[in-house]
Design an enzyme around this catalytic site. Sequence first.
Site, PDB file in Angstrom:
ATOM      1  N   ASP A 205       0.550   4.906   1.991  1.00  0.00           N
ATOM      2  CA  ASP A 205      -0.231   5.278   3.170  1.00  0.00           C
ATOM      3  C   ASP A 205      -1.388   6.230   2.843  1.00  0.00           C
ATOM      4  OD1 ASP A 205       0.789   3.666   5.146  1.00  0.00           O
ATOM      5  OD2 ASP A 205       2.529   4.971   5.450  1.00  0.00           O
TER       6      ASP A 205
ATOM      7  N   ARG B  43       5.307   5.927  14.528  1.00  0.00           N
ATOM      8  CA  ARG B  43       5.058   6.406  13.169  1.00  0.00           C
ATOM      9  C   ARG B  43       4.363   7.765  13.148  1.00  0.00           C
ATOM     10  NH1 ARG B  43       1.338   3.570   8.460  1.00  0.00           N
ATOM     11  NH2 ARG B  43      -0.023   5.342   8.723  1.00  0.00           N
TER      12      ARG B  43
ATOM     13  N   HIS C 155       4.754   0.334   0.134  1.00  0.00           N
ATOM     14  CA  HIS C 155       5.533  -0.452   1.086  1.00  0.00           C
ATOM     15  C   HIS C 155       4.702  -1.601   1.635  1.00  0.00           C
ATOM     16  CE1 HIS C 155       3.446   2.536   3.541  1.00  0.00           C
ATOM     17  NE2 HIS C 155       3.526   1.680   4.555  1.00  0.00           N
TER      18      HIS C 155
ATOM     19  N   HIS D 148       0.835  -1.210   0.000  1.00  0.00           N
ATOM     20  CA  HIS D 148       0.000   0.000   0.000  1.00  0.00           C
ATOM     21  C   HIS D 148       0.864   1.252   0.000  1.00  0.00           C
ATOM     22  CE1 HIS D 148       1.090  -0.699   4.186  1.00  0.00           C
ATOM     23  NE2 HIS D 148       0.778   0.566   4.465  1.00  0.00           N
TER      24      HIS D 148
HETATM   25  C1  SIN Z   1       3.228   0.600   7.940  1.00  0.00           C
HETATM   26  O1  SIN Z   1       2.649   0.164   6.947  1.00  0.00           O
HETATM   27  O2  SIN Z   1       3.116   1.757   8.286  1.00  0.00           O
HETATM   28  C2  SIN Z   1       4.096  -0.314   8.777  1.00  0.00           C
HETATM   29  C3  SIN Z   1       5.360  -0.660   8.097  1.00  0.00           C
HETATM   30  C4  SIN Z   1       6.202  -1.588   8.940  1.00  0.00           C
HETATM   31  O3  SIN Z   1       5.844  -1.882  10.084  1.00  0.00           O
HETATM   32  O4  SIN Z   1       7.220  -2.051   8.446  1.00  0.00           O
END
Ligand code: SIN
Length: 281
Positions: free
Chosen positions: A101, A272, A257, A99
Amino acid sequence: MTISVTPNPNGFGAAIRDVNLSNGLTAEDIADIRGAWLDHQVVFFPDQPLEHDQLEAFTNAFGDFGNDPYVKAIDGYSNILEVRREPDEAVAPFGGSWHSDWSFQETPPAATILHAKIIPPVGGDTLYADGIAAYENLSESMRGELENLQAVHSARRPYSHEGYKASGGPDRSMTILPNDDAWATQLHPIIRTHPESGRKALWVNPVYTLNVHGMSEVESARLLDELFKHALSDEFLYAHKWQNNMLTMWDNRSVQHCAQGGYDGHRRVLHRTTLAGDQPV
Ligand code: SIN
């Protein structure tokens, strides 16, 4: 330039050293980091212990916070989410499907910033996919076909009540806040032009992109399957290895990612934030 930038061999991703993120950044540091981030799309800073306030200050050096729905934030820090998975947690990792974000928002975040607190001794990489290289490696005819097409994005798969139940529901240690507003849809161009660099990227992702606007279901599914397969080809991927206290910032305007598992029996915790972005064009 005082910071040192070490790009990965193909230029997608770069390590940044010789800067202390906990101290407040100079205008020159901010400009240099921004330049490296635009050039390499994913930048990472090893060995940067940060408190919550310092993570927020780092984020705000580059702009305003993004709007982060559907996940309960850390108490007292409404702009910091904790990405956590416990040693015995049976559900898939949060973010464990490809995805970009919050691509279902009208103005999705420009960047996501992730700061590693507890990294397992095995597994737990984050894979990144370079949407600029994916665009540049499309055939001329496919680029032409996609140029004026838009895709429909929505949060419904992970964050409607039904999607939430399907993906593990309350068994997750993170508090997910499903909501009926996840059914809303948002149109975005399939080929996105980066607002700062002007570079074009293939900008669809399997979690939030539902279909191609104006196409039949069958045609749309065929085209999206082909685009996902292309965008997620090995040649465009980078497997990011974490260390405790590493901070990573990536460009959601061109990168997808996917969090990896492989660390059952170990805890993984990262904090995050996101940086506000523009409406894709
Ligand atoms: C996310 O998608 O924000 C998490 C990525 C991760 O935990 O590596």
